[in-house]
Write a protein that holds these residues in place. Sequence first.
Motif, PDB file in Angstrom:
ATOM      1  N   PHE A  35      44.738  43.597  41.244  1.00  0.00           N
ATOM      2  CA  PHE A  35      46.047  44.163  41.237  1.00  0.00           C
ATOM      3  C   PHE A  35      47.240  43.986  40.087  1.00  0.00           C
ATOM      4  CE2 PHE A  35      44.840  41.307  44.622  1.00  0.00           C
ATOM      5  CZ  PHE A  35      45.162  42.208  46.152  1.00  0.00           C
ATOM      6  N   GLU A  48      47.622  46.739  47.195  1.00  0.00           N
ATOM      7  CA  GLU A  48      48.370  46.682  47.966  1.00  0.00           C
ATOM      8  C   GLU A  48      48.575  46.431  49.358  1.00  0.00           C
ATOM      9  OE1 GLU A  48      49.282  43.622  47.018  1.00  0.00           O
ATOM     10  OE2 GLU A  48      49.693  43.815  45.147  1.00  0.00           O
ATOM     11  N   HIS A  67      51.328  40.196  50.130  1.00  0.00           N
ATOM     12  CA  HIS A  67      50.266  41.690  50.370  1.00  0.00           C
ATOM     13  C   HIS A  67      51.870  42.341  50.695  1.00  0.00           C
ATOM     14  CE1 HIS A  67      47.752  40.536  47.625  1.00  0.00           C
ATOM     15  NE2 HIS A  67      46.804  39.607  49.156  1.00  0.00           N
ATOM     16  N   ASN A  70      54.006  42.524  48.312  1.00  0.00           N
ATOM     17  CA  ASN A  70      54.121  42.950  47.314  1.00  0.00           C
ATOM     18  C   ASN A  70      53.867  45.116  47.563  1.00  0.00           C
ATOM     19  OD1 ASN A  70      54.021  41.341  45.563  1.00  0.00           O
ATOM     20  ND2 ASN A  70      52.051  40.152  46.110  1.00  0.00           N
TER      21      ASN A  70
END
Length: 113
Positions: A35, A48, A67, A70
């Motif tokens: 990531f 993501e 996620h 994010n």
Amino acid sequence: MTGYLDSDDRKYTKVYKEQTPDILKAFADFDNAVFAAEGREIPLKYRELIALGVALTTQCTYCIDGHSNNAVKAGATQAELAEAAWVAAALRAGASYAHGRLAFKLTEGAHQH
């Protein structure tokens, strides 16, 4: 369900830190590489969204929370979150369809005619 996304749940990470610190570090390094904001072929927003789709499929509440947030921080829209959810739903449905064929195969010859 009690305990899901409870802020106190993170304190149990100490067990990993105490018992398997080398594995925890390796996992954190791996996760950070996957990531990383830069240096990957797939832009972070899409990684993501992929992670969100997987999280929805595995039904991990913590991963869905992390996620989805994010993905939004990386620029994902509500429409993109919705499509990621539909992709996950399609894969789950497709897997049931495909594994249904396995059920037919595994019971072949077991039926009385």
